[in-house]
Design a protein around this motif. Structure first.
Motif, PDB file in Angstrom:
ATOM      1  N   LEU A 231      26.823 -19.815  16.014  1.00 33.56           N
ATOM      2  CA  LEU A 231      27.836 -19.567  14.955  1.00 33.56           C
ATOM      3  C   LEU A 231      29.087 -20.406  15.362  1.00 33.56           C
ATOM      4  N   ILE A 232      29.474 -20.811  14.829  1.00 33.17           N
ATOM      5  CA  ILE A 232      31.458 -21.879  15.650  1.00 33.17           C
ATOM      6  C   ILE A 232      32.250 -21.303  14.688  1.00 33.17           C
ATOM      7  N   VAL A 233      32.996 -19.921  16.090  1.00 34.35           N
ATOM      8  CA  VAL A 233      34.295 -19.716  16.545  1.00 34.35           C
ATOM      9  C   VAL A 233      34.540 -20.672  16.366  1.00 34.35           C
TER      10      VAL A 233
ATOM     11  N   ASP B 141      33.090 -21.472  10.847  1.00 37.71           N
ATOM     12  CA  ASP B 141      32.359 -20.394  10.442  1.00 37.71           C
ATOM     13  C   ASP B 141      33.484 -19.590  10.091  1.00 37.71           C
ATOM     14  N   VAL B 142      34.480 -18.682  11.359  1.00 34.80           N
ATOM     15  CA  VAL B 142      35.130 -17.843  11.606  1.00 34.80           C
ATOM     16  C   VAL B 142      36.698 -18.632  12.860  1.00 34.80           C
ATOM     17  N   ALA B 143      38.424 -17.343  12.231  1.00 33.81           N
ATOM     18  CA  ALA B 143      38.588 -17.494  13.545  1.00 33.81           C
ATOM     19  C   ALA B 143      38.823 -16.694  13.796  1.00 33.81           C
TER      20      ALA B 143
ATOM     21  N   VAL C  32      22.912 -14.878  16.531  1.00 38.30           N
ATOM     22  CA  VAL C  32      22.866 -16.051  16.807  1.00 38.30           C
ATOM     23  C   VAL C  32      24.047 -16.291  18.121  1.00 38.30           C
ATOM     24  N   GLU C  33      23.425 -17.389  18.748  1.00 39.82           N
ATOM     25  CA  GLU C  33      24.505 -17.667  19.967  1.00 39.82           C
ATOM     26  C   GLU C  33      26.049 -17.967  19.190  1.00 39.82           C
ATOM     27  N   ILE C  34      26.461 -17.925  20.301  1.00 41.22           N
ATOM     28  CA  ILE C  34      28.397 -18.418  19.142  1.00 41.22           C
ATOM     29  C   ILE C  34      29.378 -19.151  20.083  1.00 41.22           C
TER      30      ILE C  34
END
Length: 267
Positions: free
Chosen positions: A31-33, A89-91, A67-69
């Motif tokens: 996940l891309i934060v 993916d999320v702010a 999953v990995e962040i």
């Protein structure tokens, strides 16, 4: 200009629709934060590490997310646009829920109560209340909810025949605070939480005035229509609220807990 704005809004919606779904995130394995680099006390850098309220919540999310962040710490100005277009993916930030933003983003359950106030230089007797803000120069962050909420302040000034003065926009709030201290601004508008943090750090330089908006709440953001990812984030936040962890972190970083926050908010 209206045509251009419409094209941009349609483009953002189109790209937002192509943001990675929860299933796609699981398939790729991470996940891309995106978090902000300088928005104390929610997110900021200290000794080269991201710290603050949202970063502690992120640490808790890492324990349960499937999953990995991967975290990217970036300036505010590119944060929400990056989520709306699918770059992130999320702010995980204290993004105010506004009518304009819900056109391209979906928001989690609120994480705090962040009504807007003004701050001035300590001992500036030229500003004693709302009516004294008329005609004076105000500083806000570019692309912020505070900028979008300025009409509420104008409505307050209308009652005394006053008008907003010059509005200066900044990449980050520390720049605005510096200009306020140097008398290049007359006041700055930000959330009560952020201003409390400012005054706590520099009590001899700044002081907080009165509220300049109605209730405002911040939340995390995902691309419009990314419902499954949003559901997982909401499940996590509601679990933190039920366990008391959310209130504990609010008290630690924001100065008080907010036990009565709604589970949803419509601007």
């Amino acid at each position: 200009m209206a045509v251009v704005a419409g094209v941009l809004a349609f483009s953002a919606l189109t790209h937002g629709a192509g943001a990675a779904t929860l299933e796609e995130i699981k398939k790729r394995g991470y996940l891309i934060v995106a978090t902000e680099d300088d928005y104390k006390p929610f997110e900021f850098m200290e000794d080269g590490k991201p710290v603050g309220f949202d970063n502690e919540l992120l640490a808790e999310l890492r324990k349960t997310f499937p999953v990995e962040i991967r975290q990217e710490v970036i300036p505010w100005t590119g944060l929400l646009a990056g989520v709306a277009t699918g770059k992130y993916d999320v702010a995980i930030t204290a993004a105010m829920i506004t009518k304009e933003r819900v056109k391209t983003l979906d928001f989690s359950v609120p994480i705090a109560d962040s009504t807007h106030y003004y701050a001035k230089r300590k001992g500036d007797d030229s500003i004693k209340g709302i009516k004294d803000l008329a005609g004076k120069t105000v500083g806000v962050q570019a692309g912020s909810a505070q900028l979008e909420k300025l009409p509420e302040l104008q409505a307050m000034l209308d009652k005394t025949g006053g008008k907003l003065g010059e509005v200066k926009q900044y990449t980050s709030y520390p720049e605005a605070y510096q200009d306020l201290a140097l008398k290049r601004l007359d006041f700055v508008i930000n959330t009560i939480i952020n201003l409390k943090s400012l005054v706590k750090d520099k009590p001899d330089v700044f002081e907080i005035g009165e509220p300049v908006s109605g209730q405002t709440v911040p939340a995390w953001a995902v691309a419009k229509g990314n419902t499954e990812l949003l559901a997982v984030l909401n499940e996590f936040l509601l679990a933190q609220k039920k366990s008391g962890k959310l209130g504990e972190l609010q008290a630690k970083w924001l100065g008080q807990a907010f036990p009565d926050l709604p589970d949803s908010y419509t601007p």
